[in-house]
Design an enzyme around this catalytic site. Sequence first.
Site, PDB file in Angstrom:
ATOM      1  N   GLN A 109      -8.253   0.519 -11.170  1.00  0.00           N
ATOM      2  CA  GLN A 109      -7.797  -0.869 -11.064  1.00  0.00           C
ATOM      3  C   GLN A 109      -8.945  -1.862 -11.226  1.00  0.00           C
ATOM      4  OE1 GLN A 109      -4.509  -1.731  -8.176  1.00  0.00           O
ATOM      5  NE2 GLN A 109      -4.940   0.324  -7.396  1.00  0.00           N
TER       6      GLN A 109
ATOM      7  N   GLU B  36     -11.648  -3.388  -2.153  1.00  0.00           N
ATOM      8  CA  GLU B  36     -11.661  -3.621  -3.612  1.00  0.00           C
ATOM      9  C   GLU B  36     -13.078  -3.462  -4.173  1.00  0.00           C
ATOM     10  OE1 GLU B  36      -8.904  -3.780  -4.993  1.00  0.00           O
ATOM     11  OE2 GLU B  36      -7.434  -4.920  -3.843  1.00  0.00           O
TER      12      GLU B  36
END
Length: 702
Positions: free
Chosen positions: A243, A213
């Site tokens: 994202q 991430e």
Amino acid sequence: MKSLIEGLNPQQREAVVYFDSPLLVLAGAGSGKTRVITYKIAYMVKELRVKPERILAVTFTNKAAKEMKERVERIIGQEAPVFVATFHSFCVRLLRAHAKRLGYSPNFLILDTEDKRRLIREILRDLNLDAERYSPSAIASVISNVKNGLYSEESMSVYYDRIKEILEIYNRRLKESNAFDFDDLLIYGRELLKDPELQRRYSNYFSYVLVDEYQDTNSLQYEIVRALTKEKGNICVVGDEDQCIYTWRGANIENILSFERDFPDARIIKLEKNYRCTKTILDAANAVIKNNRLRKGKVLFTDNPKGEPIRVFTAETETEEAKFVASTIKQLLKKGRSPSDIAVFYRTNSQSRVLEDALRREGISYQIVGGVKFYERKEIKDVIAYLRVALFETDTISLFRILNTPRRGLGTAVERELRLILQNEKNNFKALELLKERLPQKQRRAVSDLIMTLQNIREKLHSLPPYDLVKFIVVATGYEEFLRKEHPEDWESRMENVRELGNTLQEFAERERLTGEELYLEFLNTITLSSDQDELKDEEKVTLMTVHASKGLEFPIVFITGLEEGLFPHARSLDTSEEVEEERRLFYVAVTRAMELLILSRAKKRRVFGSLKDTKESRFLSEIPPHLLKEVKRKKAVKREQQEVTRSAVKGEKRPKIVFHEKFGKGIVRRVEGQGENAKVTAFFANYGEKTIVMKFLKILS
């Protein structure tokens, strides 16, 4: 191992075996990024013979870290001491090892959100500042933003003229208590790695660093990663710029967009094959996100079937929207879908109330992610506070929590006296001894009992198994009797929570193979750093959550509610194109959580400040190609709830209105059939729907 790699697609395989330079894996939603990270770690251990403990994998939640470690061990078929951690837990380890360099003891305390607010409330009270104007929650947020470099003290002083003074006192009291807050963990972790000797030691120790991430990293996390890898370029980051949805709390999308600039000779591999969504859902996601300018660019594809069209429902009001969601879920359940297959998303927490009401009316069980977490429940915080005072001699926040819990007759006057003593005496136990001498007989005895209880807990830390220690705290403090008196309506369920804490501690001890102080320190670290998703249970319930909380999850059926301008995209995010792009990324995240069926809804009117206001359709709906959508209408409900109730035949016997059941909690009575203790009572219980129970098993509350 070779046969396992052959099970990956070409891009995944390339990402697993590439080590010639820094690597950025651009992983689209549902493209198997966790698979790449876990196989890359396993490949290093099995094929390249890298020592597992020299591999560092960093992610953002305890849940993700635990799952990653378990998956690696399953692949290689043995336990592997790979260092899989969140950024915060990595910094905790760093600080425990080198706290003395910063003037701290290694046995430091970590403040959670409630502790932080409690400390701020104390500071505001000491400064005679109005808690209405200086909201502890708002001040906590300001302090966090200042520490993360999002705002300067000067810019914040426009809103809070004494913020600099509050921040100075706050930091001083943390230091006096040998404590860090969440933000400090990263700040001081980075500080330690600025030391050339420590930086060399750790960057040489880790053979390879993987970051999951990466689009969510902030400036502090970025600097920590750079310090560990800048000389050797031994880094692989995995992420998706589409994202990046946390810039409001410091995430910097530039970290992923500028990876090649920061790490020369970097290789980029794109994972564009989606394994999660139907073609229809994926086409909608691609069509929406291509409107963003801040992206590297990728187009996801899938071999999955086309699937159902995306359903769109337009309600007159938010109440009708909620009824539509509930009735649609009921139909899906009747067709055999499991409640755990279904998730309902909303942009803001306040939207959940009307949805919860509608689900309760239909008798549909649900869980809320991001509600009151287990470790934030009062009874759990109380028991843990006793543990913390026994462990940390300088933890005044926990000391004041337990001072009069259970009640000991030590009111505000005693609390004021203790605060005065603690200005000079930083050891809780010594402060309590001094307090005892200043009190009348009855209160002196109460303080003596408290000191003895805390000393006993301290001793039992080493001699009792964890479950028995929790039991000891409950008995020694009279906590169960306290709950019976203070919370008669639900004391049993609260005690169940306390017993569950004992079970959790016992399991943690057995899993981590720890005992004594080390066990409780590690446990407190783990729960303090937990996230909303760590609370998500694998239960047969419909899941309600904000879109932010949904990231990283997937569900066969997803509802996205409140698709109106000013709500989603949110009114606070319409000032700049960058803010609108973040809202679009958030919608993209929501859409790509759905595996099979996606249902979108909005209301033509929504209640704002007590009045119904007209709304405008969200721009995101118009960005989805019309051929992917199917407008649905809600059938008018025809069934009428039974108005007449069979009353008890016994003259003068009152029909109960509210009852309590040991398992289901409070219930609203709908019908009573029969009489006496064998009468059948049909009542509605929140989260359980309608249940018919014999009267003798119920307690009548009204």
